[in-house]
Design a protein around this motif. Structure first.
Motif, PDB file in Angstrom:
ATOM      1  N   LEU A  62       1.122  -1.171  -0.061  1.00 41.71           N
ATOM      2  CA  LEU A  62      -0.220  -0.122   0.212  1.00 41.71           C
ATOM      3  C   LEU A  62       1.162   1.658   0.598  1.00 41.71           C
ATOM      4  O   LEU A  62       1.716   1.666   0.970  1.00 41.71           O
ATOM      5  CB  LEU A  62      -0.577   0.050   1.288  1.00 41.71           C
ATOM      6  N   TYR A  63       0.835   1.827  -0.838  1.00 40.90           N
ATOM      7  CA  TYR A  63       1.775   2.457  -1.308  1.00 40.90           C
ATOM      8  C   TYR A  63       0.804   4.249  -1.578  1.00 40.90           C
ATOM      9  O   TYR A  63      -0.473   4.691  -1.701  1.00 40.90           O
ATOM     10  CB  TYR A  63       3.076   2.628  -2.813  1.00 40.90           C
ATOM     11  N   PRO A  64       1.836   5.249  -1.450  1.00 39.33           N
ATOM     12  CA  PRO A  64       1.304   6.906  -1.707  1.00 39.33           C
ATOM     13  C   PRO A  64       1.181   6.909  -2.934  1.00 39.33           C
ATOM     14  O   PRO A  64       1.880   6.144  -4.139  1.00 39.33           O
ATOM     15  CB  PRO A  64       2.344   8.092  -1.662  1.00 39.33           C
ATOM     16  N   VAL A  65      -0.328   7.139  -3.769  1.00 36.83           N
ATOM     17  CA  VAL A  65      -0.427   7.391  -5.413  1.00 36.83           C
ATOM     18  C   VAL A  65       0.660   8.160  -5.684  1.00 36.83           C
ATOM     19  O   VAL A  65       1.330   9.011  -5.139  1.00 36.83           O
ATOM     20  CB  VAL A  65      -1.913   8.011  -5.223  1.00 36.83           C
ATOM     21  N   GLY A  66       1.049   8.206  -6.603  1.00 38.08           N
ATOM     22  CA  GLY A  66       2.667   8.842  -7.672  1.00 38.08           C
ATOM     23  C   GLY A  66       3.880   8.525  -7.259  1.00 38.08           C
ATOM     24  O   GLY A  66       4.720   8.725  -8.057  1.00 38.08           O
TER      25      GLY A  66
END
Length: 170
Positions: free
Chosen positions: A102-106
């Motif tokens: 689960l990563y930050p978008v972008g």
């Protein structure tokens, strides 16, 4: 608008404690740590083409133990700081299946006008053997339910290059 080089931060409520484990049917996920190093290196290197096809992007070449150790410590630190969340996926008998993130978008996929509305980038991969046994879909099914139930995200973006169709589709 030009979002080149920008990454959204995960917007987590104060005091949010991310879940450290997922249980779904015959799979178990837990936070990815350096203790998973040997299984992770073997799983990645045995599944390079499948990972590129299903998840896209990384890895571009086999990983070494040294490189992957640094990567796993980085995942541990980011989990602790709430910047991203990485998990190892195993069968309930302990056999290694793969990982999800689960990563930050972008960060993984360049930010665009369409992606800006999403609040988390969810991706995963499984080993070639796990894929052949149907675990790619099973991990996706587990993730979609779990992210909705256990995290404060309202609009997750599932960024894999190959997304399973509706349940029951082949």
């Amino acid at each position: 608008m030009d979002y080149t080089g920008l990454t959204k931060s995960l917007d987590l409520p104060p005091g949010f404690v991310p879940p450290r484990a997922l249980t779904y049917e015959d799979i178990r996920a837990s936070t990815l740590t350096r203790d998973d190093l040997d299984d992770d290196v073997r799983g990645i290197n045995a599944s390079l083409e499948l990972i590129r096809r299903t998840r896209g992007g990384w890895p571009t070449a086999p990983v070494t133990v040294e490189e992957n150790y640094v990567d796993l410590v980085w995942h541990e630190l980011e989990f602790r700081e709430g910047y991203s969340f990485a998990y190892v996926v195993r069968r309930d008998d302990g056999r290694y299946l793969g990982c999800f993130y689960l990563y930050p978008v972008g960060r993984r996929v360049p930010l665009t006008d369409e992606l800006i509305r999403h609040d988390v980038d969810v991706s995963w991969w499984v080993t070639t053997e796990a894929y052949e046994l149907g675990f790619y879909r099973k991990v996706y099914d587990a993730l979609t339910r779990w992210v909705e139930a256990e995290f404060p995200f309202e609009d997750p973006y599932y960024s894999n290059a190959e997304l399973p169709g509706p349940q029951g589709a082949s």
